[in-house]
Design a protein around this motif. Structure first.
Motif, PDB file in Angstrom:
ATOM      1  N   ALA A 130       0.828  -1.207   0.000  1.00  0.00           N
ATOM      2  CA  ALA A 130       0.000   0.000   0.000  1.00  0.00           C
ATOM      3  C   ALA A 130       0.861   1.255   0.000  1.00  0.00           C
ATOM      4  O   ALA A 130       0.605   2.204  -0.749  1.00  0.00           O
ATOM      5  N   LEU A 131       1.885   1.278   0.840  1.00  0.00           N
ATOM      6  CA  LEU A 131       2.742   2.456   0.928  1.00  0.00           C
ATOM      7  C   LEU A 131       3.674   2.572  -0.281  1.00  0.00           C
ATOM      8  O   LEU A 131       3.979   3.675  -0.738  1.00  0.00           O
ATOM      9  N   LEU A 132       4.121   1.439  -0.811  1.00  0.00           N
ATOM     10  CA  LEU A 132       4.897   1.457  -2.052  1.00  0.00           C
ATOM     11  C   LEU A 132       4.061   2.047  -3.187  1.00  0.00           C
ATOM     12  O   LEU A 132       4.538   2.882  -3.964  1.00  0.00           O
ATOM     13  N   SER A 133       2.814   1.583  -3.273  1.00  0.00           N
ATOM     14  CA  SER A 133       1.924   2.064  -4.324  1.00  0.00           C
ATOM     15  C   SER A 133       1.691   3.558  -4.189  1.00  0.00           C
ATOM     16  O   SER A 133       1.771   4.306  -5.171  1.00  0.00           O
ATOM     17  N   LEU A 134       1.419   4.013  -2.969  1.00  0.00           N
ATOM     18  CA  LEU A 134       1.182   5.430  -2.736  1.00  0.00           C
ATOM     19  C   LEU A 134       2.382   6.257  -3.195  1.00  0.00           C
ATOM     20  O   LEU A 134       2.224   7.268  -3.881  1.00  0.00           O
ATOM     21  N   ALA A 135       3.580   5.821  -2.829  1.00  0.00           N
ATOM     22  CA  ALA A 135       4.789   6.572  -3.159  1.00  0.00           C
ATOM     23  C   ALA A 135       5.046   6.602  -4.665  1.00  0.00           C
ATOM     24  O   ALA A 135       5.267   7.671  -5.255  1.00  0.00           O
ATOM     25  N   HIS A 136       5.017   5.432  -5.299  1.00  0.00           N
ATOM     26  CA  HIS A 136       5.361   5.373  -6.725  1.00  0.00           C
ATOM     27  C   HIS A 136       4.289   6.026  -7.604  1.00  0.00           C
ATOM     28  O   HIS A 136       4.616   6.717  -8.581  1.00  0.00           O
ATOM     29  N   LEU A 137       3.015   5.833  -7.256  1.00  0.00           N
ATOM     30  CA  LEU A 137       1.960   6.448  -8.053  1.00  0.00           C
ATOM     31  C   LEU A 137       1.959   7.969  -7.890  1.00  0.00           C
ATOM     32  O   LEU A 137       1.667   8.707  -8.837  1.00  0.00           O
ATOM     33  N   THR A 138       2.300   8.441  -6.676  1.00  0.00           N
ATOM     34  CA  THR A 138       2.397   9.887  -6.476  1.00  0.00           C
ATOM     35  C   THR A 138       3.545  10.456  -7.297  1.00  0.00           C
ATOM     36  O   THR A 138       3.415  11.517  -7.931  1.00  0.00           O
ATOM     37  N   ARG A 139       4.684   9.774  -7.300  1.00  0.00           N
ATOM     38  CA  ARG A 139       5.822  10.244  -8.099  1.00  0.00           C
ATOM     39  C   ARG A 139       5.457  10.283  -9.580  1.00  0.00           C
ATOM     40  O   ARG A 139       5.762  11.259 -10.292  1.00  0.00           O
ATOM     41  N   GLN A 140       4.818   9.225 -10.081  1.00  0.00           N
ATOM     42  CA  GLN A 140       4.449   9.191 -11.494  1.00  0.00           C
ATOM     43  C   GLN A 140       3.477  10.317 -11.845  1.00  0.00           C
ATOM     44  O   GLN A 140       3.584  10.948 -12.906  1.00  0.00           O
ATOM     45  N   ALA A 141       2.534  10.580 -10.933  1.00  0.00           N
ATOM     46  CA  ALA A 141       1.585  11.669 -11.175  1.00  0.00           C
ATOM     47  C   ALA A 141       2.295  13.015 -11.192  1.00  0.00           C
ATOM     48  O   ALA A 141       1.986  13.887 -12.013  1.00  0.00           O
ATOM     49  N   THR A 187      15.925   4.980  -9.506  1.00  0.00           N
ATOM     50  CA  THR A 187      16.602   4.021  -8.642  1.00  0.00           C
ATOM     51  C   THR A 187      16.850   4.617  -7.259  1.00  0.00           C
ATOM     52  O   THR A 187      16.656   3.951  -6.237  1.00  0.00           O
ATOM     53  N   SER A 188      17.272   5.867  -7.220  1.00  0.00           N
ATOM     54  CA  SER A 188      17.502   6.539  -5.948  1.00  0.00           C
ATOM     55  C   SER A 188      16.213   6.612  -5.137  1.00  0.00           C
ATOM     56  O   SER A 188      16.204   6.349  -3.930  1.00  0.00           O
ATOM     57  N   PHE A 189      15.116   6.959  -5.803  1.00  0.00           N
ATOM     58  CA  PHE A 189      13.814   7.049  -5.139  1.00  0.00           C
ATOM     59  C   PHE A 189      13.416   5.700  -4.548  1.00  0.00           C
ATOM     60  O   PHE A 189      13.021   5.599  -3.384  1.00  0.00           O
ATOM     61  N   ALA A 190      13.523   4.646  -5.355  1.00  0.00           N
ATOM     62  CA  ALA A 190      13.120   3.313  -4.913  1.00  0.00           C
ATOM     63  C   ALA A 190      14.002   2.803  -3.772  1.00  0.00           C
ATOM     64  O   ALA A 190      13.512   2.162  -2.826  1.00  0.00           O
ATOM     65  N   THR A 191      15.301   3.078  -3.840  1.00  0.00           N
ATOM     66  CA  THR A 191      16.218   2.624  -2.797  1.00  0.00           C
ATOM     67  C   THR A 191      15.901   3.296  -1.467  1.00  0.00           C
ATOM     68  O   THR A 191      15.786   2.638  -0.425  1.00  0.00           O
ATOM     69  N   GLY A 192      15.757   4.614  -1.488  1.00  0.00           N
ATOM     70  CA  GLY A 192      15.427   5.336  -0.267  1.00  0.00           C
ATOM     71  C   GLY A 192      14.094   4.901   0.297  1.00  0.00           C
ATOM     72  O   GLY A 192      13.925   4.775   1.520  1.00  0.00           O
ATOM     73  N   LEU A 193      13.127   4.659  -0.573  1.00  0.00           N
ATOM     74  CA  LEU A 193      11.805   4.219  -0.132  1.00  0.00           C
ATOM     75  C   LEU A 193      11.891   2.874   0.583  1.00  0.00           C
ATOM     76  O   LEU A 193      11.268   2.667   1.632  1.00  0.00           O
ATOM     77  N   ASP A 194      12.659   1.956   0.033  1.00  0.00           N
ATOM     78  CA  ASP A 194      12.830   0.648   0.677  1.00  0.00           C
ATOM     79  C   ASP A 194      13.448   0.793   2.062  1.00  0.00           C
ATOM     80  O   ASP A 194      13.057   0.105   3.008  1.00  0.00           O
ATOM     81  N   TRP A 195      14.419   1.682   2.190  1.00  0.00           N
ATOM     82  CA  TRP A 195      15.059   1.887   3.496  1.00  0.00           C
ATOM     83  C   TRP A 195      14.049   2.439   4.513  1.00  0.00           C
ATOM     84  O   TRP A 195      14.024   2.007   5.666  1.00  0.00           O
TER      85      TRP A 195
END
Length: 230
Positions: free
Chosen positions: A87-98, A208-216
């Motif tokens: 849920a939080l991954l989706s929120l982050a990535h979909l917000t970035r794409q928007a 990649t930077s966004f995804a890495t930081g998000l995972d952390w």
């Protein structure tokens, strides 16, 4: 009474409704940023008198609220996420794409909660998988922590996009242009940690930077989401 609760006025010879007004405002913002949006400019795009728009919106801030809620429909996941991390991954990535589609969104992220129907639906889809994993305050702090990360990361990325467009220099062009100065400063020996980062660090692209930081951040949040004791 909020803009979503207030009824629309009756139609007149030039068809008008909030949906058309918001679509016109978003088109203007996509072309020229929030500075390009005004009641007068939206009315001109719709071939309507500016005063007519005030039957649908009271202020420019209300118009921004409607614009954000319209884009929230792009952030709402197509299917309910399977667990809290999804849920939080989706929120982050979909917000970035928007935000990459609508750069002006970055300027409105991080403010007061979105109260429109789409914003509430996004909040529900995000919070529902957290139910039962921790008390509600911990769940809310988890969402706020992840939101704080991706809001900052998105704003930084959009700022870089705007800088590239304004200067005509890509990231690598800018680095090459400033390389001699950086080399001279690092050669002084006053910045050993920075020198190591420049010479030995891995250059990541924005995604990649966004995804890495998000995972952390999500790994850290996971340590707080313990099931409450009975």
């Amino acid at each position: 009474m909020t803009v979503w609760d207030r009824p629309e006025p009756p139609t007149r010879p030039v068809p008008l409704d909030r949906e058309r007004i918001v679509a016109a405002a978003i088109a203007l913002a996509d072309e020229g940023g929030l500075a390009a949006v005004s009641v007068r400019k939206v009315a001109a795009r719709l071939d309507a008198g500016p005063m007519r728009l005030y039957g649908y919106i009271s202020t420019k801030e209300e118009l921004f609220d409607l614009m954000v809620d319209e884009v929230q429909a792009e952030i709402l996941p197509k299917e309910q996420p399977g667990d809290w991390r999804d849920a939080l991954l989706s929120l982050a990535h979909l917000t970035r794409q928007a935000a990459l589609r609508h750069e002006w969104l970055a300027d409105l992220l991080g403010g007061r909660p979105a109260m429109g129907p789409n914003g509430l639906a996004v909040a529900e889809a995000t919070l529902a998988p957290l139910d039962g994993l921790a008390d509600i305050d911990t769940a809310m702090r988890a969402v706020e922590t992840v939101s704080a990360y991706f809001t900052g990361a998105i704003r930084r990325e959009i700022a870089n996009v705007r800088a590239e467009r304004a200067t005509g220099l890509s990231k690598h062009d800018w680095q090459r242009a400033h390389g001699p100065h950086m080399t001279k400063m690092l050669a002084t020996g006053r910045f050993p940690a920075l020198a190591k980062a420049v010479h030995d660090g891995t250059d990541m692209d924005a995604e990649t930077s966004f995804a890495t930081g998000l995972d952390w951040v999500l790994d850290a949040v996971a340590t707080k989401l313990t099931r409450p004791q009975a």
